[in-house]
Design a protein around this motif. Sequence first.
Motif, short mmCIF file in Angstrom:
data_model
loop_
_atom_site.label_atom_id
_atom_site.label_comp_id
_atom_site.label_asym_id
_atom_site.label_seq_id
_atom_site.Cartn_x
_atom_site.Cartn_y
_atom_site.Cartn_z
N ALA A 1 1.05 -1.20 0.24
CA ALA A 1 0.41 -0.02 -0.31
C ALA A 1 0.47 0.93 -0.16
N LEU B 1 -7.31 10.93 -1.83
CA LEU B 1 -8.03 10.13 -1.39
C LEU B 1 -7.12 8.94 -0.98
N VAL B 2 -5.37 8.52 -1.15
CA VAL B 2 -4.13 7.43 -0.56
C VAL B 2 -4.32 7.93 0.29
N GLN C 1 -6.36 7.37 3.12
CA GLN C 1 -6.63 5.68 3.40
C GLN C 1 -5.50 5.41 4.60
N LEU D 1 -7.16 5.96 7.65
CA LEU D 1 -7.84 4.92 7.75
C LEU D 1 -7.10 3.91 8.09
N GLY D 2 -6.12 3.05 7.20
CA GLY D 2 -5.77 2.31 8.41
C GLY D 2 -4.76 1.90 9.63
N HIS E 1 -12.28 1.95 4.93
CA HIS E 1 -10.77 1.97 4.66
C HIS E 1 -10.94 0.63 3.34
N GLY F 1 -12.93 2.72 0.25
CA GLY F 1 -11.67 3.30 -0.23
C GLY F 1 -10.02 2.57 -0.77
N GLY F 2 -10.64 1.78 -0.88
CA GLY F 2 -9.68 1.10 -1.47
C GLY F 2 -10.30 0.71 -3.15
N SER G 1 -12.28 2.30 -4.19
CA SER G 1 -12.51 3.88 -5.12
C SER G 1 -11.64 4.38 -5.63
N THR G 2 -10.02 4.02 -5.04
CA THR G 2 -9.19 4.03 -5.28
C THR G 2 -8.62 3.32 -6.81
#
Length: 327
Positions: free
Chosen positions: A76, A111-112, A115, A118-119, A135, A138-139, A141-142
């Motif tokens: 990630a 966004l990342v 993310q 969120l992680g 989370h 978000g993944g 969406s990315t």
Amino acid sequence: MKTLTVVSAVLALVVITLGAYTRLTDAGLGCPDWPGCYGHLLVPDESKAAQLEQAFPERPLETQKAWNEMIHRYVAGVLGLLIAALAFMAWRKRSQQIEAPFALPILLLALVIFQAALGMWTVTMNLMPVVVLAHLLGGFSTFCLLILLAMRLHDWHIPGGDIQLRRFSALGLSVLLALVLQIVLGGWTATNYAALVCTELPICEGNWWQKLDLGAFQLWQPGHENYEFGVLNYSERMTIHVFHRFWALVVTAMLVWLCWRLFQQASSKFFKRLAVAMFAVLLVQVGLGISNVVMSLPLAVAVAHNAVAACLLALVVAANYALQRKV
């Protein structure tokens, strides 16, 4: 920039798959701190287990789970660096007045970063379902935004003979929204450990309709020190599972109809191939969902169910983009 976007999209799918593997192997708290693991950048050796237990008495070192978690973080992190590079390249092109997408790379960078937060909260808030769900989304969406960026950079558009397919734009958008809701329900099922509460097909065993409890969809669940393995009772978990199955039938019907209409009406190979691809991936996803129930959630099948869901969403996003793209 085109090649880097494609590489980033592939890596985003890898991150989604690794995230599912981490969650399904109960390794979400394999490292009780963030961003390191027991205060180290690498997973500590088992010879230090006694020392680490004094520092983290609530979470003894389990090396395999810790590595599952850290590998997910490493990959990630690499994805985050690639997206930062895309944003820098977009900014540089804009400063040089070179025509190139700008909003999408900047949105991806924002966004990342979110993310990453969120992680961290996933660990510090001990797998609170709403945080884990965010989370996961978000993944997805990315991944989809990277697919959109790749399409923008390759200048894909509606072939001239298929301008009449614009009338299916509303149907495509409806399918997209329905699929997103299904992914949310699937994520809520996973984060609340409700995947195995119904062991029969097509719905659930016994008098399931008498046990439905809509309190299962309360996103905020305070008052628990740890959410690992779930905090909801059987009725609440069963409710989540049943809704996920019911809505899967709706989404399947809508997707089949969209695929059929696009294949039937399209005059270009682009849309015909896209319709066939969506239908094929849908069949695989339905088969994986049924296998999860019949085979009691085997790890490989459950991980594949997550990855294929991301691919199906990306295809539907691509279809919507193509349907609304100007000639």
